[in-house]
Design a protein around this motif. Structure first.
Motif, PDB file in Angstrom:
ATOM      1  N   ARG A 284       0.832  -1.201   0.000  1.00 47.68           N
ATOM      2  CA  ARG A 284       0.000   0.000   0.000  1.00 47.68           C
ATOM      3  C   ARG A 284       0.868   1.253   0.000  1.00 47.68           C
ATOM      4  NH1 ARG A 284      -3.569  -1.271   4.759  1.00 47.68           N
ATOM      5  NH2 ARG A 284      -2.340  -3.142   4.471  1.00 47.68           N
ATOM      6  N   LEU A 285       1.930   1.228   0.843  1.00 47.72           N
ATOM      7  CA  LEU A 285       2.843   2.377   0.885  1.00 47.72           C
ATOM      8  C   LEU A 285       3.571   2.524  -0.442  1.00 47.72           C
ATOM      9  CD1 LEU A 285       4.485   2.421   4.416  1.00 47.72           C
ATOM     10  CD2 LEU A 285       3.074   4.167   3.311  1.00 47.72           C
ATOM     11  N   ALA A 286       3.985   1.388  -1.010  1.00 53.48           N
ATOM     12  CA  ALA A 286       4.717   1.439  -2.278  1.00 53.48           C
ATOM     13  C   ALA A 286       3.836   2.035  -3.375  1.00 53.48           C
ATOM     14  CB  ALA A 286       5.182   0.039  -2.668  1.00 53.48           C
ATOM     15  N   GLN A 287       2.567   1.637  -3.379  1.00 57.79           N
ATOM     16  CA  GLN A 287       1.681   2.158  -4.420  1.00 57.79           C
ATOM     17  C   GLN A 287       1.448   3.659  -4.238  1.00 57.79           C
ATOM     18  OE1 GLN A 287      -2.388   0.820  -4.425  1.00 57.79           O
ATOM     19  NE2 GLN A 287      -2.619   1.195  -6.610  1.00 57.79           N
ATOM     20  N   ALA A 288       1.199   4.059  -3.001  1.00 56.00           N
ATOM     21  CA  ALA A 288       0.997   5.487  -2.750  1.00 56.00           C
ATOM     22  C   ALA A 288       2.234   6.275  -3.176  1.00 56.00           C
ATOM     23  CB  ALA A 288       0.696   5.719  -1.274  1.00 56.00           C
ATOM     24  N   ALA A 289       3.419   5.741  -2.858  1.00 57.20           N
ATOM     25  CA  ALA A 289       4.656   6.424  -3.225  1.00 57.20           C
ATOM     26  C   ALA A 289       4.775   6.543  -4.736  1.00 57.20           C
ATOM     27  CB  ALA A 289       5.852   5.669  -2.658  1.00 57.20           C
ATOM     28  N   ALA A 290       4.450   5.449  -5.435  1.00 62.71           N
ATOM     29  CA  ALA A 290       4.537   5.478  -6.898  1.00 62.71           C
ATOM     30  C   ALA A 290       3.581   6.523  -7.466  1.00 62.71           C
ATOM     31  CB  ALA A 290       4.204   4.096  -7.469  1.00 62.71           C
ATOM     32  N   GLU A 291       2.417   6.658  -6.847  1.00 67.77           N
ATOM     33  CA  GLU A 291       1.470   7.664  -7.336  1.00 67.77           C
ATOM     34  C   GLU A 291       1.957   9.078  -7.049  1.00 67.77           C
ATOM     35  OE1 GLU A 291      -2.192   6.571  -5.491  1.00 67.77           O
ATOM     36  OE2 GLU A 291      -2.705   5.154  -7.078  1.00 67.77           O
ATOM     37  N   ASN A 292       2.476   9.275  -5.833  1.00 65.22           N
ATOM     38  CA  ASN A 292       2.815  10.641  -5.431  1.00 65.22           C
ATOM     39  C   ASN A 292       4.108  11.156  -6.052  1.00 65.22           C
ATOM     40  OD1 ASN A 292       0.564  11.163  -3.834  1.00 65.22           O
ATOM     41  ND2 ASN A 292       1.427   9.939  -2.177  1.00 65.22           N
ATOM     42  N   LEU A 293       4.989  10.248  -6.432  1.00 62.36           N
ATOM     43  CA  LEU A 293       6.254  10.693  -7.028  1.00 62.36           C
ATOM     44  C   LEU A 293       6.033  11.463  -8.318  1.00 62.36           C
ATOM     45  CD1 LEU A 293       9.035   7.978  -6.641  1.00 62.36           C
ATOM     46  CD2 LEU A 293       9.139  10.389  -6.020  1.00 62.36           C
ATOM     47  N   ARG A 294       4.844  11.310  -8.913  1.00 59.93           N
ATOM     48  CA  ARG A 294       4.609  12.005 -10.180  1.00 59.93           C
ATOM     49  C   ARG A 294       4.716  13.522 -10.039  1.00 59.93           C
ATOM     50  NH1 ARG A 294      -0.735  11.282  -8.418  1.00 59.93           N
ATOM     51  NH2 ARG A 294      -2.068  13.082  -8.811  1.00 59.93           N
ATOM     52  N   HIS A 295       4.515  14.019  -8.816  1.00 64.96           N
ATOM     53  CA  HIS A 295       4.624  15.466  -8.620  1.00 64.96           C
ATOM     54  C   HIS A 295       6.078  15.922  -8.615  1.00 64.96           C
ATOM     55  CE1 HIS A 295       0.421  15.480  -7.678  1.00 64.96           C
ATOM     56  NE2 HIS A 295       0.589  14.641  -6.675  1.00 64.96           N
ATOM     57  N   PHE A 296       6.987  15.004  -8.294  1.00 61.03           N
ATOM     58  CA  PHE A 296       8.386  15.400  -8.088  1.00 61.03           C
ATOM     59  C   PHE A 296       9.232  15.015  -9.296  1.00 61.03           C
ATOM     60  CE2 PHE A 296       6.423  14.894  -3.984  1.00 61.03           C
ATOM     61  CZ  PHE A 296       6.839  16.023  -3.297  1.00 61.03           C
ATOM     62  N   ARG A 297       9.141  15.810 -10.341  1.00 67.22           N
ATOM     63  CA  ARG A 297       9.898  15.523 -11.552  1.00 67.22           C
ATOM     64  C   ARG A 297      11.384  15.659 -11.297  1.00 67.22           C
ATOM     65  NH1 ARG A 297       6.575  16.219 -16.282  1.00 67.22           N
ATOM     66  NH2 ARG A 297       4.553  16.797 -15.440  1.00 67.22           N
TER      67      ARG A 297
ATOM     68  N   SER B 241     -10.708   9.569  -1.173  1.00 70.79           N
ATOM     69  CA  SER B 241     -10.257  10.584  -2.131  1.00 70.79           C
ATOM     70  C   SER B 241      -9.233   9.982  -3.090  1.00 70.79           C
ATOM     71  CB  SER B 241      -9.651  11.768  -1.387  1.00 70.79           C
ATOM     72  OG  SER B 241      -8.578  11.342  -0.587  1.00 70.79           O
ATOM     73  N   ILE B 242      -8.376   9.100  -2.554  1.00 72.31           N
ATOM     74  CA  ILE B 242      -7.393   8.437  -3.408  1.00 72.31           C
ATOM     75  C   ILE B 242      -8.102   7.512  -4.383  1.00 72.31           C
ATOM     76  CG2 ILE B 242      -5.467   6.827  -3.440  1.00 72.31           C
ATOM     77  CD1 ILE B 242      -4.538   7.905  -0.860  1.00 72.31           C
ATOM     78  N   LEU B 243      -9.086   6.766  -3.873  1.00 74.40           N
ATOM     79  CA  LEU B 243      -9.811   5.835  -4.742  1.00 74.40           C
ATOM     80  C   LEU B 243     -10.501   6.575  -5.871  1.00 74.40           C
ATOM     81  CD1 LEU B 243     -11.427   3.513  -2.087  1.00 74.40           C
ATOM     82  CD2 LEU B 243      -9.596   2.974  -3.669  1.00 74.40           C
ATOM     83  N   TRP B 244     -11.067   7.719  -5.514  1.00 72.77           N
ATOM     84  CA  TRP B 244     -11.787   8.503  -6.510  1.00 72.77           C
ATOM     85  C   TRP B 244     -10.835   8.929  -7.619  1.00 72.77           C
ATOM     86  CZ3 TRP B 244     -16.959   9.653  -6.696  1.00 72.77           C
ATOM     87  CH2 TRP B 244     -17.342  10.587  -7.665  1.00 72.77           C
ATOM     88  N   ARG B 245      -9.662   9.387  -7.215  1.00 74.84           N
ATOM     89  CA  ARG B 245      -8.673   9.853  -8.184  1.00 74.84           C
ATOM     90  C   ARG B 245      -8.202   8.686  -9.042  1.00 74.84           C
ATOM     91  NH1 ARG B 245      -5.604  12.142  -4.332  1.00 74.84           N
ATOM     92  NH2 ARG B 245      -3.816  10.772  -4.594  1.00 74.84           N
ATOM     93  N   ARG B 246      -8.043   7.528  -8.385  1.00 74.58           N
ATOM     94  CA  ARG B 246      -7.437   6.384  -9.068  1.00 74.58           C
ATOM     95  C   ARG B 246      -8.425   5.723 -10.022  1.00 74.58           C
ATOM     96  NH1 ARG B 246      -5.286   2.595  -4.653  1.00 74.58           N
ATOM     97  NH2 ARG B 246      -3.671   4.146  -4.266  1.00 74.58           N
ATOM     98  N   TYR B 247      -9.665   5.585  -9.575  1.00 72.51           N
ATOM     99  CA  TYR B 247     -10.611   4.779 -10.346  1.00 72.51           C
ATOM    100  C   TYR B 247     -11.779   5.584 -10.918  1.00 72.51           C
ATOM    101  CZ  TYR B 247      -8.377   0.767  -8.088  1.00 72.51           C
ATOM    102  OH  TYR B 247      -7.495  -0.163  -7.661  1.00 72.51           O
TER     103      TYR B 247
END
Lengths: 125, 349, 469
Positions: B114-127, C48-54
């Motif tokens: 779960r943490l890994a996925q969140a990190a992968a999503e959030n890194l998109r802000h940090f080019r 909120s994350i789910l909404w953004r994701r899916y």
């Protein structure tokens, strides 16, 4: 004197971070800002305090934003208060529903705090 | 033998009881810490708002390094998702200075997916080259959701590997069936429109992959799309043909009328449903006779959509419905009069 | 004669201990499977994350809520349903021929008007008197149908009228989590080809603070029976259902909340109105139908809580509920008994139905038998103390171990109880439930079996506390 002086704004959103961001932005511009985190308390606050503007989230517990909007527009006293929707629903139909119900503006999340501030200001000038 | 059951049971009971006892103690201790976290959060938010308002670059205080930065990482994820515009850029700078990006890169390898996925999503802000390199490595993560999240972030940063490579690494359409792949293709459509189109047209590929590619492109207004989608609608059967016909309706090009007409005669009711819907959306008045025939189709959905389509046609559709409802076959008459009745009610579904 | 009695008692005792041991082993296997599942489960974040994701990828869902004589709470329930967070939502309320003002209240509150709506005659159901909708609430449709044949028939009418590819079955009086749909729809997005049904964790609302049809604050009830059921539900959902879904043999998606692919339900003919356990029976039939056609399909379970329900707080109410559940399990078991241990049905026939067979059919009477025989035989000096200890171990010590273990899982993975004190109370309950409650529950189950064989069909009205009101 800025147009913001002494104007009261109500922000209703179940996401406390949105409330904090909006509160902070608008307070710095001189507005008085109150908040609610569900539809029922939002309606209660509108009825009681009659703010000069209401910023409404579409999806809230108890009553959703559309319901609050409907109730406000059905009430002769509250109908005149402008309503700005702030919603994550990006479908055209959601926007149209809100506008048809009498919303005076529709901003999408993610939003720009500056845009929100300009938008709010436009209601008072 | 029987006594062993007794002894083992005592052992098990002691294990669960002591585990529970430990958890209760841990909870009591962390309760105090989460109070402190709430204070930190309020304080950090206050500072961040101040920095945003004054456009200053005061650093956030470095305190109990790990725990505090972890809190900032959560805050970053929420705030960056919520705000766009100028302040978004400012926030990225503030959080980058506080070390959030490093935490996220580290999280990509966390055992908790779960943490890994969140990190992968959030890194998109940090080019940055570091973020991109770390995300590329994550494309082969053991958890499918994390792999996809990394691919989506890379696509948004415009740093994704070529589409073909992504399809191969992630095994989209075979092992990976998630509809998030549609989103991935959408983000890549501006760069590799032709490749994705070729994937959709390639009959040797898995049907699901082709459908997802097609769906991702359907919102693009590109004339080449009509030709490829038409070919798929003509050559294929079943689900894939019905989806292709549906997209033809969405593309808004009325020259596809012959293909829609063929779809209305398909042996597969799913294709007929989509063809009827598409005929209505495109306003193909020339098909009104065929649609009228479908008011007596065996499948309810076909009758229903044919009625709806006739109702939405400008030229003569309503007249057809009126004529049929006044005196057609029993089933057609019912379908026609219902279509007339419900025309004023908001369309559902 | 005496020799014969002694041998017979030994044989019966060994039998009782054997059945108990198998059940304990099943539970231990469940603990292992469930902890594994919780650790490797697909990542899920806040709404909120789910909404953004899916958000852009979720299929439309029709929520179907049957209502019978609920004039007091119906308007609040429907408001709460309309405010569920989901991109494309339709709410279908099925008024099952209520004799009170349920329909009138709805018409008044939502400004409903009679409409015509053509619909697919997909599943048989009792005749429909009328359909109601309002242009002000385009998401809402109210079906007024003739009463009869229970919740199953009302659901079937709702399914026929719905047009979304997914349907969500709920009880009108249960409290839905605001992001329940966003969470539970995930398997339909991640594995759209195979997923046909998804269930989630149901939890007990007694003791929680309720506001506007939502659980605002989680708390523990004062009532001992309700408290015990909290632990019981954790065990049923976090251990059993999670473990069984991992084995692809989940046999029940609770009637209080479940999402189904509409087409899959129609294929098997919808809910069966002739059973009291229609939720269990439907899932069994879905398994059967798809196994017989050798399809690759998934019936998923997500451990996150999706809705809250009100637990009976009186012995009478609870007893009736449990006897009814038992009858439902028996009906399904006998209706689909031919699937048991048949190769064609794979694990569903062996593990899935086998589990129901063992835990619901054999287990309770055998345990009750044990309570009478083993201590008495030991007291009269017929059985050695080993037998007594083994029996006590299976009932009490393992019982405590398993109850507490489900609580451990909850605390490690979900942490929904706000205070350390709550945990302490629940741990105490988990220990004590094995002394008294467990025996009562077995008694109710045996009574349900008796009723089943006597042919009792009555539903047993449950006294409601009116939480949603």
């Amino acid at each position: 004197m800025s147009p913001a002086a002494s104007k009261a704004v109500l922000i209703a959103d179940d996401d406390t971070l949105v409330v904090e961001v909006v509160k902070n932005k608008l307070r710095r511009q001189g507005y008085r800002v109150a908040s609610a985190t569900d539809g029922m308390s939002a309606l209660a606050a509108v009825t009681e305090t009659r703010p000069d503007l209401v910023i409404l989230d579409a999806m809230m517990p108890v009553h959703d934003g559309y319901h609050v909007l409907r109730e406000m527009k059905a009430d002769p006293v509250l109908a005149a208060i402008p309503v700005l929707m702030l919603s994550a629903r990006k479908l055209e139909s959601d926007r149209l529903t809100a506008l048809a119900l009498g919303a005076d503006g529709y901003l999408l999340k993610p939003f720009s705090a500056d845009e929100l501030a300009v938008c709010v200001r436009s209601f008072f000038s | 033998m029987l006594i062993a059951v007794w002894i083992v049971s005592i052992g098990f009971m002691l294990i669960s009881l002591s585990a529970m006892a430990v958890l209760i103690i841990v909870r009591a201790v962390t309760a105090a810490r989460s109070m402190r976290q709430a204070e930190w959060r309020a304080e950090a938010l206050e500072r961040i708002f101040k920095m945003l308002a004054e456009d200053s670059t005061v650093q956030l205080p470095a305190r109990t390094p790990r725990g505090y930065t972890r809190l900032l990482t959560g805050l970053a994820s929420d705030l960056l998702a919520l705000l766009r515009g100028l302040e978004h850029g400012q926030l990225v700078e503030i959080f980058q200075a506080a070390g959030v990006r490093e935490i996220l890169i580290g999280d990509l390898r966390h055992w908790n997916a779960r943490l890994a996925q969140a990190a992968a999503e959030n890194l998109r802000h940090f080019r940055s080259p570091e973020s991109v390199a770390a995300l590329r490595q994550t494309l082969t993560h053991r958890t499918p959701e994390v792999r996809l999240a990394a691919a989506l972030s890379l696509a948004e940063m415009k740093e994704a590997p070529p589409v073909e490579e992504l399809v191969r690494i992630l095994d989209i359409g075979s092992a990976e069936q998630s509809r998030l792949a549609v989103e991935l293709f959408r983000r890549l459509a501006h760069r590799e429109f032709e490749t994705i189109l070729a994937i959709a047209a390639d009959r040797s590929r898995p049907a699901l992959l082709r459908l997802m590619a097609l769906e991702a492109l359907a919102e693009q207004r590109d004339p080449r799309l009509v030709a490829v989608t038409s070919a798929i609608a003509r050559d294929e059967t079943g689900d894939i043909a019905s989806q292709a016909v549906r997209f033809l309706g969405a593309l808004g090009d009325r020259s596809v009328a012959p293909i829609i007409s063929a779809g209305l005669q398909s042996a597969d009711w799913r294709v007929r449903v989509q063809a009827a819907t598409a005929a209505g959306r495109l306003g193909l008045g020339e098909l009104s006779e065929q649609l009228t025939e479908l008011l007596d189709d065996d499948a309810w959905w076909v009758r229903h959509r044919a009625g709806e389509a006739l109702g939405s046609l400008r030229e003569g559709g309503i007249e057809q419905l009126r004529a049929v409802s006044a005196g057609g076959e029993d089933r057609s008459r019912r379908a026609a009069s219902l279509a007339l009745d419900t025309r004023s009610v908001v369309a559902r579904g | 004669m005496r020799d014969f009695l002694v041998t017979a008692l030994h044989v019966v005792s060994i039998g009782v201990i054997f059945v108990g041991l198998v059940q304990v082993l099943v539970y231990l296997a469940e603990i292992i499977l469930a902890s594994r599942a919780l650790i490797v489960r697909p990542p899920l974040g806040e709404s909120s994350i789910l909404w953004r994701r899916y958000g852009d990828l979720t299929p439309p869902v029709a929520v179907i809520a049957p209502a019978y004589n609920e004039e007091k709470s119906i308007v609040g329930s429907v408001r709460s349903l309309l405010s569920i967070q989901y991109p494309s939502l339709e709410v279908i309320v099925v008024n099952d021929g209520s004799r009170d003002g349920t329909l009138a209240k709805l018409i008044e509150a939502f400004g409903l008007e009679r409409i015509e709506r053509s619909f697919e005659p997909a599943i048989k159901h009792r005749p429909i008197h009328g359909l109601y909708a309002s242009p002000r609430y385009p998401q809402l449709l109210v079906i007024d149908k003739e009463n009869g044949r229970g919740k199953a028939d009302a659901m079937n009418a709702g399914i026929s009228l719905s047009r979304a590819p997914l349907i969500c079955a709920i009880d009108a009086d249960s409290l839905i989590e605001p992001d329940a749909l966003m969470r539970a729809v995930r398997p339909f997005v991640d594995d759209p080809e195979r997923t046909i049904a998804v269930g989630g964790t149901i939890r007990i609302a007694n003791g929680c603070k309720i506001s506007g049809g939502r659980v605002a604050e989680i708390g523990l009830p004062r009532n001992v029976l309700a408290l015990t059921q909290i632990v019981e539900y954790l065990r049923a959902f976090l251990l059993a259902r999670l473990a069984w879904s991992r084995m692809e043999t989940l046999m029940i998606v609770s009637g209080a909340f479940g999402i189904f692919r509409r087409r899959a339900v129609i294929e098997v003919g919808g809910y069966d109105p002739d059973t009291v356990g229609e939720d269990l029976e439907l899932i069994t039939r879905l398994h059967r139908y798809n196994r017989e056609r050798k399809r690759d399909y998934r019936i998923e379970f997500i451990p996150e809580p999706v809705c809250w329900t009100e637990a009976p707080e009186t012995l009478e109410g609870l007893g009736k509920q449990r006897s009814r559940w038992q009858r439902g399990a028996m009906e399904t078991l006998f209706k689909h008994g031919d699937m048991l241990f048949r190769r064609r049905y794979g694990r569903v026939g062996s593990l899935g139905l086998g589990h129901i067979f063992l835990v619901d059919l054999i287990g309770p009477p055998v345990e009750v038998l044990g309570y009478f025989i083993i201590p008495l035989a030991w007291a009269f000096g017929i059985l050695a103390v080993d037998y007594l200890l083994a029996f006590l171990a299976l009932i009490f010590t393992f019982g405590v171990a398993i109850s507490v273990a489900s609580l451990v899982l909850e605390e490690i993975e979900l942490r929904r109880f706000p205070k350390a004190r709550d945990l302490l109370v629940l741990a105490g309950v988990a220990i004590l439930e094995n002394f008294g409650y467990r025996q009562l529950s077995n008694f109710w189950r045996v009574r349900g079996m008796y009723q089943y064989f006597r042919g009792v069909k009555a539903w047993g009205d449950m006294p409601r506390l009116g939480l949603a009101g």
